[in-house]
Structures are given as C-alpha cells and as structure tokens.
Design a protein around this motif. Structure first.
Motif, PDB file in Angstrom:
ATOM      1  N   ARG A  34     -26.408 -88.207  16.344  1.00  0.00           N
ATOM      2  CA  ARG A  34     -27.810 -88.367  15.978  1.00  0.00           C
ATOM      3  C   ARG A  34     -28.625 -87.311  16.712  1.00  0.00           C
ATOM      4  O   ARG A  34     -28.423 -87.062  17.887  1.00  0.00           O
ATOM      5  CB  ARG A  34     -28.299 -89.756  16.351  1.00  0.00           C
ATOM      6  CG  ARG A  34     -29.816 -89.952  16.193  1.00  0.00           C
ATOM      7  CD  ARG A  34     -30.534 -89.880  17.536  1.00  0.00           C
ATOM      8  NE  ARG A  34     -31.932 -90.274  17.425  1.00  0.00           N
ATOM      9  CZ  ARG A  34     -32.679 -90.648  18.443  1.00  0.00           C
ATOM     10  NH1 ARG A  34     -32.176 -90.690  19.657  1.00  0.00           N
ATOM     11  NH2 ARG A  34     -33.954 -90.973  18.270  1.00  0.00           N
ATOM     12  N   LEU A  72     -25.630 -96.659   9.684  1.00  0.00           N
ATOM     13  CA  LEU A  72     -26.997 -96.914  10.138  1.00  0.00           C
ATOM     14  C   LEU A  72     -27.400 -98.370   9.906  1.00  0.00           C
ATOM     15  O   LEU A  72     -27.993 -99.014  10.785  1.00  0.00           O
ATOM     16  CB  LEU A  72     -27.978 -95.981   9.425  1.00  0.00           C
ATOM     17  CG  LEU A  72     -27.890 -94.496   9.765  1.00  0.00           C
ATOM     18  CD1 LEU A  72     -28.858 -93.699   8.902  1.00  0.00           C
ATOM     19  CD2 LEU A  72     -28.186 -94.258  11.245  1.00  0.00           C
ATOM     20  N   ALA A  98     -29.096 -87.668  10.877  1.00  0.00           N
ATOM     21  CA  ALA A  98     -27.779 -88.290  11.011  1.00  0.00           C
ATOM     22  C   ALA A  98     -26.751 -87.228  10.627  1.00  0.00           C
ATOM     23  O   ALA A  98     -26.799 -86.680   9.523  1.00  0.00           O
ATOM     24  CB  ALA A  98     -27.669 -89.507  10.100  1.00  0.00           C
TER      25      ALA A  98
END
Length: 724
Positions: free
Chosen positions: A205, A304, A190
């Motif tokens: 990502r 996330l 990330a």
C-alpha cells in the motif's frame, strides 16, 4: 481546507447534518397521515444533488462549476463520516434508531447506498463529460499519463525524483508486515508486485502524500496550463519504489471512516481533556465507505474488503481520479474571466459617518437606532469586527461577553478579545469546543484566550452553545449601557465573505438585560425563566414557535390576516412540521425557504396545499434564519441561529431576537417576496420529495438571481435612503 466557494467550507455538511442521539420519535395523534414526512437522509442527498446541478450548469463560470464538483465531494464525505456513521453505530450497538418515516434502519441504509451510488456516478460523469472538456477548451488541462509525450515524461521524471520520491513511504503486507492502518479520506494506491526470483506475488500500500499538490503542474506550452494528478504520476514511477520487482497491478482506493465524536459529558470531570482524547480516537473510526478505481481487479478488491471489513454495498467503483475534492486547488488560478465577478461589500449605511472625513463611531451609530446587517452584501469587517475592535480599545468599555462557535485561527475577533483583556477589561468568551470538525482548532485558540487573561467557559453540560451573541458594557454619563449583537452566522471574518447572514446591532436595554441573564446562565449556575425580546432554546424556543404557528391558525379560522414565512438551513423537526401542516389546514399561507434538508411535504391536498417550499443555492451560502408571523397585521419577525432540527431545539443553546424596527421587518418581507417570486431562480419541492429547478422562463431566458438582485439593492442604498 479554506476556499472561496459558497458551499465549500469544511463545516458545511456538519452545519446541515443532524445526528441520531436522543432524536424523539414522531408524535402521531392520529389526525395526520403517517406518510407525512420525507426521509431526511434522502432529502440531504437531494440537497447535494442541487449542488451537483450547479456544477453541471454551463451558464455558470467554469471554475465555479469545478468548485461545485469539489464541494459535492466534500459534502458527501462528511455525510458518510457523520450521518451514515452514526446510523451504523447505533445499529451495530443495538440502540434504537428512530426514523422520521417509520422505516427499518437497514432499509434506510440501503436507500442511502442506492442513492449515493447514483450520485457519485453522476458526479464522475459531470467531471469527465462536462467540466473537464470545458477546462480543456479554456486552456486548463488535467492530463493522464497516456497524454504525455516523451519530452513531458522526462520532465515529469525530474519532478518525481526531486520533489515526490523522497516523501513516499511504500508499506509491504506480508507475515512480517501486517496490513497497515488506512487513514480516513486518504488517497492510496493498492499495488501487487511479483518477485522474479521466487515468483511470489506480494501486496503493498502506498499513501498519496497530502502535503503535496494534488495536481502537479507540468511545464507550460503556448500558454496552456497542464496538470497531472499526483497519484497518476506516482503510479507510473512504481518501478523506482520497488526495484527488482515486477509491478503487476496498481489501483487507487480511498476509505471513509466514522469520524463522529461521542462524549459522555456527565461522566467526565474535564471536558477539554475528554474531547482531546476522543479526537485521537476519531482517527481510528471504523470504515464505512470504500471508493475504488473502476479498473481494480477482484483479487485486490477482495483483500481490501477483507482487511477493512467492508461489504459490497459500501464499495463505490468510480473512474479515476478519485476524490474530486482536490479540484479546490484550481480555485487559486488567476483566471477572473472564469470566476464570478469580484464584489466588494459596502459599509452599512447606518454605520457610515455623516461626513466622509469623520472617523466611524460604532457606538454613536447604534445609539441612533437598531441596525440590521446583511452579510456578505454589507461588510462584516466594518460592522461586527469594528464593533468589537472599538470596544476593545475604548477606555469606557468595562466588559465584553461573547459566544464563539466557529472562527478562524488568526481571527481579528479573537485578537480583539485578547486586546481587551490585556487592557484590563473583563472579558468572557464562551467557546464551543464541540463544534464538529472544528474541535481541535477551538481548543487551540481557547487556550490562547485563557493565556491572555480572558475568562473562557465551555457552556452547559450536555448542550452545545450555538447562539451568536456579543455584549459590550460601556460606562456613559455615570451609568452602564449595553450594546449587543445577535447574529445568524459565526464570528468568522473569512466565511462572512461567502455566507449570507443577518445580524442585529442594538443598544436596546431590554436586549442587553436579556443577554446579561443568558450569559450568566451559560457561565454560572443561574436558571433564567424569562426573556423579553429573545427566544432561547432548549427551554423556550420550540414552545414559542409552536405558539406563534398556532396563533396564525387561529387567526385564519377567524378570518383575520395570517401568514407564516420561515427561512432555515434545515426543516426536520416533526413537531414544527406538524404545526405547519395544521396551520395549512386552517388556511394559513406558509412559505418555507430552506437551503438543505426538508422533511415537510408541500402541496398535499387536505394536508399542505397552502405550503410552498423553495431552495436557493448560488454564489453565497444562504445561512440566515428568519421566522416571520403575520399576527393579524402586527408582524412578529425573529432572526437567529436555530434550524428546525432536533439538535437545535432540544440539545443546543440557541437564541432568536425579535426585530422591532418597521424598516427591518419590511426588509425581511422584501427578501421573502423576491425569494418566493416565480420570476426568481430557485428549486421548488414537490410532494413526492423531488426538487424541480426553475431557472429559465417560457422563452428560455434566465430568471432573476436572488443574490445578484440583493447585491444591487444593498449597493444602491444612500446615506439618506438606506434602512436601519
């Protein structure tokens, strides 16, 4: 991933994991205490803790300890993908979720989460504090970027540019680029970057490629092998992936998804097509666990969690590197001094020709009497594999029938069936395409068999075919003769080298006719009501085992010899456990040897004080199932494929075969004697569910290793003295 580990096959957790479909609630008649069962989920986690304890054991060879760390990680992945996923699915859809301890499903999930967090943190500590330093001392270094000097970094930069950079695919997240799909078990970075022109912060990502080595080897210096995790190498070259941007943060994360497969067989016309469709859906199962590096900032974590719809309980914050399953890659290192000593299986004494110059004849050997095989101590290749290969080549063999649950794609077993079909023999292969996590592979070689002319069937609707059976029909002297094999393990030459299993080769006509009727039932519409030497699930096995258990209790009450010995992978079924409790209350000595889950509470006064439960883990995966009953001095012993789980007894076709030869009965008794002896290394189950390891005596000396002792015993057999 294939490994040489005793527990590292990708099917291990699936082998131990039951599911929630149609599990019956415990039957409580009021005569037994309501708290008599241990929670099966916590018991499974306790099994994986035993695997972790092997990784922590400094007495084990170092690379085996590393392997056990990888096995623990792989096991836990499958536990979440199957068991936790199935529990969540039923909760989310409002379906009833019976539990064997009568607790609310959400309470079960909370207990799983708490225990899993503890174990994953302990797992990480075992790597960082125990195994990694020992690897360093052995000249195997897993480095961090900060450990590298400038020369190393220049060399690594060349590796990155030439071998890694072209494969990477960074994915931005902005109004034009929605949050990408995160595949299950993939390792990801990330990344948050700032545009210096606009001062705007963006998220990206980056998936760590799975087709590259997880640990990138650095140039050797003075004989030391050095590696750097692929994700660490990539993370320190992000500037080349985002030129002109300022990299603010980068963190590792990994998602586990629901990858169980659910098929309504009654509603589909083509099981093969339905399964292929379901396998595509598996890739997009809902997230059930998020593993993150322990330095992840709250902004990244919040994003996330929001995008993946993950709760706090499902977040696992761990030190890097994540996914220690990557340690399987170290298995290939040529460091024999850091591995278990190499062992070569022996050919079963009963299958060796009388003279060394003679060619082995499997059929002639079987004709002399039943042969009990014990793998991996005795070779699978020179017994079961040779049996089927000889059958394929023998012009007198008219038909071969076999069940296939899990096997390798290049299996000589599959090739033997193809050869037999191409030679004009009638060949039937009952392929279980619903074998969890092997579905796609099974579909592939089922079609390969069909193309060769093999009759391929997929068993009965609503049931998995789990039994391990092979039947050869041979013409001899104008009559047809049956040669049979019934085993406890899969027809897989690769796992046969690391799975402990038993198998019976026999020309007994009773067994042959039993198998003929069973295969007819599996491939056609026959409804067989009686078998003579087999116990078959789902129709008869549970009833027969309970009847045998009750008979032992009756014998004990009458003062007759009694005793029950059971070796299984899992002991979960409430009815069987209750039967063992009642046998214990009647005075029957009960010994349970279980590898994995056990819901039975031993040693409870008034309930189970006559029951002992042991578990043995080691170099080989204990996989055989044995059911032995004293029967007033006339022992009844069965081997087969069934565990004491709901799925095995109620939703699978399973088969146990009775051993008739006194030498075979004695051999299983000797195996139990050794396993249950206080001088043998094992884990002992306490009434509260704790497993206590006993591997040293009072003087601190190692206890007997059952697998080493068995190897010595089997290897020492001679042509004149070996048991058949």
């Amino acid at each position: 991933m294939e490994t040489n580990s005793p527990l590292g096959d990708a099917t291990l957790a699936a082998d131990l994991l039951d599911d929630y479909e149609a599990d019956p609630a415990p039957v409580d008649d009021g005569t037994l205490p309501p708290d008599r069962f241990l929670d099966r989920e916590i018991s499974w986690l306790a099994f994986n803790q035993r695997v972790l304890e092997l990784a922590e054991d400094p007495a084990l060879p170092l690379l085996e300890r590393s392997n056990f760390l990888a096995i623990f990680a792989s096991n836990l992945d499958e536990f979440f993908m199957v068991r936790v996923a199935g529990l969540k699915r039923r909760i989310d859809t409002g379906l009833a979720v019976p539990t064997n301890v009568g607790r609310a499903p959400l309470e079960v999930l909370e207990d799983i989460s708490e225990r899993a967090h503890e174990l994953q943190e302990r797992h990480a500590r075992a790597f960082h504090d125990l195994v990694k330093p020992a690897l360093d001392d052995a000249g195997i270094h897993i480095e961090n970027w900060s450990d590298l000097d400038e020369v190393d970094r220049e060399r690594v930069h060349d590796i990155f540019q030439n071998q890694i950079f072209p494969v990477l695919m960074p994915l931005a997240v902005d109004p034009a680029h929605p949050f990408p799909y995160i595949s299950g078990l993939s390792l990801n970075l990330a990344i948050r970057v700032r545009n210096p022109k606009t001062d705007k912060v963006e998220f990206a990502r980056l998936k760590v490629p799975t087709n590259l080595p997880r640990f990138v080897q650095l140039p050797e210096t003075t004989g030391i092998r050095r590696y750097i995790p692929l994700e660490d190498l990539i993370a320190n070259h992000l500037g080349e992936l985002f030129p002109g941007m300022e990299v603010l943060e980068h963190h590792e994360f990994r998602v586990t998804r629901n990858e169980d497969v659910v098929i309504e067989e009654d509603e589909t016309e083509n099981l093969l097509q339905a399964l292929e469709k379901e396998l595509l859906r598996r890739r997009f199962g809902s997230p059930i666990r998020l593993e993150i590096s322990d330095d992840m900032d709250e902004v990244t974590l919040g994003l996330l969690m929001q995008e993946l719809r993950i709760t706090d309980r499902e977040v696992y914050r761990l030190p890097s590197p994540l996914d220690l399953g990557g340690l399987f890659e170290l298995s290939g290192l040529d460091r024999p001094e850091l591995r278990y000593p190499r062992r070569v299986p022996t050919t079963s004494v009963a299958l060796q020709p009388a003279e060394p110059t003679e060619k082995p004849d499997i059929f002639a050997s079987i004709s002399k009497g039943d042969i009990l095989l014990h793998h991996p101590y005795e070779s699978f290749a020179t017994s079961v594999q040779a049996f089927l290969e000889q059958a394929a080549a023998d012009p007198n063999v008219l038909a071969i029938k076999q069940t296939l649950y899990r096997t390798s794609g290049d299996s000589p077993i599959v090739e033997a069936l193809i050869d037999a079909a191409e030679a004009g023999k009638a060949v039937l292969a009952l392929v279980e395409i619903k074998a969890r996590f092997d579905e796609q592979a099974n579909i592939s070689w089922a079609r390969k068999l069909e193309r060769a002319g093999v009759h391929v069937v997929y068993g009965l609707v609503g049931l998995k075919t789990h039994c391990k059976l092979a039947l050869v029909v041979r013409q001899e002297g104008g009559e047809l003769k049956h040669y049979s094999h019934i085993g406890t393990g899969n027809y897989n030459p690769k796992t046969s080298r690391i799975y402990e299993d038993l198998g019976l080769l026999t020309d007994d006509d009773t067994v042959g006719k039993d198998l003929t009727r069973l295969f007819n039932e599996l491939s056609g519409y026959a409804i067989e009501k009686k078998f003579k030497r087999l116990l078959v699930a789902p129709r008869y096995l549970r009833k027969a085992l309970l009847k045998n258990i009750e008979q032992e209790a009756d014998n004990a009450r009458l003062g007759k010899p009694s005793g029950i010995r059971i070796k299984v992978n899992s002991m979960v079924d409430e009815a069987i456990i209750d039967g063992l409790y009642r046998a214990s209350q009647a005075g029957v000595p009960v010994e349970v040897w279980v590898r994995g889950i056990c819901s039975l509470r031993p040693g409870v006064p008034g309930l189970s004080e006559n029951i002992r439960v042991r578990s043995i883990l080691g170099r080989y995966l204990e996989h055989s199932r044995i059911f032995a009953f004293a029967n007033d001095g006339d022992p009844q012993v069965y081997i087969g494929s069934a565990d004491m789980m709901h799925r095995n007894l109620d939703r699978r076709v399973e088969a146990l075969v009775r051993l008739d030869a006194p030498a075979h009965i004695a051999e299983t008794a000797e195996l139990f004697d050794l396993a249950m002896d206080a001088s043998t290394s094992a884990w002992e189950l306490e009434a509260d569910g704790a497993w206590l390891r006993h591997d040293r005596d009072a003087e601190g000396q190692p206890l007997t290793d059952l697998q080493d002792a068995t190897w010595r015993q089997v290897s020492s057999r001679r042509r004149t003295g070996g048991s058949r």
